[in-house]
Design a protein around this motif. Structure first.
Motif, short mmCIF file in Angstrom:
data_model
loop_
_atom_site.label_atom_id
_atom_site.label_comp_id
_atom_site.label_asym_id
_atom_site.label_seq_id
_atom_site.Cartn_x
_atom_site.Cartn_y
_atom_site.Cartn_z
N ALA A 35 68.28 -29.77 -54.07
CA ALA A 35 67.70 -30.98 -53.49
C ALA A 35 66.68 -31.58 -54.45
O ALA A 35 65.94 -30.87 -55.14
CB ALA A 35 67.05 -30.66 -52.16
N ALA A 36 66.62 -32.92 -54.48
CA ALA A 36 65.67 -33.60 -55.35
C ALA A 36 64.24 -33.26 -54.93
O ALA A 36 63.92 -33.17 -53.74
CB ALA A 36 65.89 -35.10 -55.27
N SER A 37 63.34 -33.06 -55.90
CA SER A 37 61.97 -32.64 -55.62
C SER A 37 61.06 -33.80 -55.29
O SER A 37 59.89 -33.59 -54.99
CB SER A 37 61.42 -31.88 -56.83
N GLY A 38 61.54 -35.00 -55.35
CA GLY A 38 60.70 -36.17 -55.13
C GLY A 38 60.46 -36.94 -56.40
O GLY A 38 60.03 -38.08 -56.38
N THR A 39 60.72 -36.33 -57.56
CA THR A 39 60.67 -37.01 -58.85
C THR A 39 62.05 -36.90 -59.48
O THR A 39 62.90 -36.16 -59.02
CB THR A 39 59.63 -36.37 -59.78
N LEU A 40 62.28 -37.67 -60.53
CA LEU A 40 63.57 -37.60 -61.20
C LEU A 40 63.74 -36.21 -61.82
O LEU A 40 62.88 -35.76 -62.58
CB LEU A 40 63.67 -38.68 -62.27
N PRO A 41 64.83 -35.52 -61.52
CA PRO A 41 64.99 -34.12 -61.95
C PRO A 41 65.54 -34.00 -63.37
O PRO A 41 66.55 -33.36 -63.61
CB PRO A 41 65.98 -33.58 -60.91
N ILE A 42 64.87 -34.63 -64.30
CA ILE A 42 65.26 -34.53 -65.71
C ILE A 42 64.01 -34.26 -66.53
O ILE A 42 62.91 -34.70 -66.20
CB ILE A 42 65.96 -35.81 -66.22
N GLY A 43 64.18 -33.52 -67.62
CA GLY A 43 63.06 -33.20 -68.49
C GLY A 43 62.17 -32.11 -67.92
O GLY A 43 62.47 -31.50 -66.88
N ASP A 44 61.06 -31.86 -68.61
CA ASP A 44 60.13 -30.82 -68.20
C ASP A 44 59.47 -31.16 -66.86
O ASP A 44 59.25 -32.33 -66.53
CB ASP A 44 59.05 -30.63 -69.26
N ALA A 45 59.12 -30.12 -66.12
CA ALA A 45 58.58 -30.31 -64.77
C ALA A 45 57.20 -30.95 -64.77
O ALA A 45 56.78 -31.53 -63.76
CB ALA A 45 58.54 -28.97 -64.05
N ASP A 46 56.46 -30.86 -65.88
CA ASP A 46 55.09 -31.35 -65.89
C ASP A 46 54.97 -32.81 -66.32
O ASP A 46 53.86 -33.33 -66.49
CB ASP A 46 54.22 -30.48 -66.80
N LEU A 47 56.08 -33.51 -66.48
CA LEU A 47 56.03 -34.89 -66.95
C LEU A 47 55.45 -35.81 -65.88
O LEU A 47 55.73 -35.68 -64.68
CB LEU A 47 57.43 -35.38 -67.32
N THR A 48 54.65 -36.75 -66.31
CA THR A 48 54.13 -37.79 -65.41
C THR A 48 55.20 -38.83 -65.16
O THR A 48 55.92 -39.23 -66.08
CB THR A 48 52.88 -38.45 -66.02
N GLU A 49 55.29 -39.26 -63.93
CA GLU A 49 56.29 -40.27 -63.56
C GLU A 49 55.59 -41.43 -62.85
O GLU A 49 54.84 -41.21 -61.89
CB GLU A 49 57.35 -39.66 -62.66
N ILE A 50 55.81 -42.64 -63.32
CA ILE A 50 55.17 -43.82 -62.76
C ILE A 50 56.24 -44.73 -62.17
O ILE A 50 57.20 -45.09 -62.85
CB ILE A 50 54.35 -44.59 -63.82
N THR A 51 56.06 -45.11 -60.92
CA THR A 51 57.03 -45.93 -60.20
C THR A 51 56.36 -47.19 -59.67
O THR A 51 55.31 -47.12 -59.04
CB THR A 51 57.64 -45.15 -59.03
N THR A 52 56.97 -48.33 -59.94
CA THR A 52 56.50 -49.60 -59.38
C THR A 52 57.68 -50.29 -58.72
O THR A 52 58.81 -50.19 -59.19
CB THR A 52 55.91 -50.52 -60.46
N SER A 53 57.43 -51.00 -57.64
CA SER A 53 58.50 -51.69 -56.91
C SER A 53 58.04 -53.09 -56.52
O SER A 53 56.85 -53.33 -56.31
CB SER A 53 58.89 -50.92 -55.64
N ARG A 54 59.01 -53.99 -56.41
CA ARG A 54 58.73 -55.32 -55.89
C ARG A 54 59.93 -55.81 -55.11
O ARG A 54 61.08 -55.47 -55.40
CB ARG A 54 58.37 -56.30 -57.01
N VAL A 55 59.65 -56.61 -54.10
CA VAL A 55 60.69 -57.16 -53.25
C VAL A 55 61.18 -58.47 -53.87
O VAL A 55 60.39 -59.39 -54.11
CB VAL A 55 60.17 -57.40 -51.83
N LEU A 56 62.49 -58.55 -54.12
CA LEU A 56 63.06 -59.77 -54.67
C LEU A 56 63.48 -60.74 -53.58
O LEU A 56 63.44 -61.96 -53.76
CB LEU A 56 64.29 -59.44 -55.54
#
Length: 430
Positions: free
Chosen positions: A37-58
């Motif tokens: 199951a996905a951990s809540g972040t993208l499951p690629i690369g090292d586990a300690d990587l920072t992940e930044i997500t931004t969203s906007r409604v089109l």
């Protein structure tokens, strides 16, 4: 904005409802082993990587999400091997329950030529879109946009699915934005109404090949080697492919209006033509004569059920399923470079019926791209229960609100077709 680091929950994906289905067809899927199951972040690369997500409604029911995983640029010689990324993912999510527009595929001015994704999005009046099908590109200099596989636009089958085991199709009904993935097969034929003789068709809107032993034979009907029999429609190009062989033009009633012993003509609206090379040239002349023909064209899903071609139905081709029923189903690619890290374009659906289109930039120090296995893991983490790998590499592009959203690996490439989201109800057209 969401910043996700180890110990923090990141993207949250829901999906308890049954997957939406097309009313007239259910495409089969390939079973496989369920991934963790996905951990809540993208499951690629090292586990300690920072992940930044931004969203906007089109628009109502349409969201654009930008994800960056990893903060440090990669070394140029480590793009294909680094576990530190970075990875840049853009995600277009369409919720049919709230969206007031429609998703469709478009090929631009004609099927045989290419246009940039940004132009396809703009010219169709779309809010956003991504590149879609694999196409002939450099393999067919005169007709580079010719799809290498399924091309279904507004209920018109303009390119048949291939028999290649890797082809997988993404089909959407623009009337309700319901979509499914799977593999379609096709059969076609021309039947003389008076004599009842039948000639199988091999392609739709694909230049026929002249047999190697008959390239210098002007009268292909005397050739003893098998050739191709192809149906052409006015959507293909300004004229049908020219060369040796025969061509029979039919009116909208299927009756022969002219016959030529060379190929290449202009088709009027409502006309279609049949071209043949090799010994099939003589067979076409014998079947057509001066009579009328019934052309059959049948799409069938993996379970052997016919897919009815109706207005609003669109379909594009991809290479390899990524997920099916929530399971990762990527085959073992060995050392094939196609399975290595590349820019990627993905189309899929969530369990609660949302349509997701995503791009992953690649071949750059600022975004290294993904292997096909990594691509499937991304698709699964984004909530795609069923997903396919569309054309990628230099073709990968996403446009929204008139601008290019992602960063292609070079200058934006002209492509064969695109999946686009257009505001308002579907009213016909490609």
């Amino acid at each position: 904005m969401t910043v996700s680091t180890p110990g923090l929950s990141g993207l949250r994906r829901a999906g308890a409802l049954a997957a939406a289905t097309l009313a007239a067809v259910a495409l089969g899927v390939v079973p496989g082993a369920r991934a963790d199951a996905a951990s809540g972040t993208l499951p690629i690369g090292d586990a300690d990587l920072t992940e930044i997500t931004t969203s906007r409604v089109l628009a109502d029911g349409v969201t654009l999400t930008h994800i960056v995983r990893g903060t440090e640029p990669a070394q140029p010689d480590q793009i294909n091997t680094t576990s530190r990324g970075p990875w840049v993912v853009n995600v277009l999510t369409i919720d049919p329950r709230r969206a007031r527009g429609h998703l469709k595929a478009t090929y631009g001015t004609n099927l045989g030529q290419v246009e940039k994704t940004t132009d396809l999005v703009r010219d169709s009046g779309a809010l956003a879109g991504v590149n879609a099908s694999f196409f002939t590109f450099t393999a067919s200099p005169l007709y580079p946009g010719d799809p290498v596989g399924l091309g279904l636009y507004g209920g018109k089958l303009l390119s048949e699915p291939t028999i290649e085991p890797g082809e997988v199709n993404f089909v959407v009904d623009a009337n309700n934005n319901r979509a499914l993935t799977g593999k379609l097969t096709w059969s076609g034929s021309a039947r003389n109404r008076r004599t009842h003789t039948v000639l199988p068709l091999e392609f739709i809107n694909h230049p026929p090949v002249v047999p190697a032993g008959c390239t210098a034979v002007v009268d292909q009907s005397v050739c003893t080697e098998p050739g191709d029999v192809v149906q052409f429609t006015p959507e293909f190009d300004s004229a049908t492919p020219a060369g040796v062989g025969v061509e029979v033009v039919l009116n909208r009633l299927g009756c022969v209006v002219r016959t030529a012993t060379t190929r290449g003509t202009t088709l009027a609206v409502g006309q279609t033509s049949l071209q043949a090379t090799g010994r099939d040239a003589g067979a076409l002349l014998a079947v057509a004569g001066r009579g009328c023909l019934d052309l059959t064209s049948t799409l069938t899903d993996q379970r052997g059920r016919k897919l009815g071609l109706r207005p609003g139905l669109f379909g594009v081709n991809g290479r390899y399923p990524l997920t099916a029923n929530g399971r990762i189903v990527v085959p073992d690619g060995g050392s094939d470079s196609f399975f290595a890290r590349n820019p990627r374009t993905i189309a899929g659906t969530t369990r609660d019926g949302k349509v997701v289109l995503a791009t992953i930039d690649g071949r750059q120090t600022t975004s290294v791209g993904t292997t096909l296995d990594e691509t499937a893991a991304v698709a699964q983490a984004l909530g795609m229960s069923d997903a396919v790998n569309l054309d990628g590499g230099g073709s990968t592009a996403m446009a929204a609100q008139g601008a290019l959203v992602n960063h292609p690996s070079g200058a934006e490439r002209a492509v064969g077709d695109a999946l686009v989201y257009v505001e308002g109800r579907y009213h016909g057209g490609n």
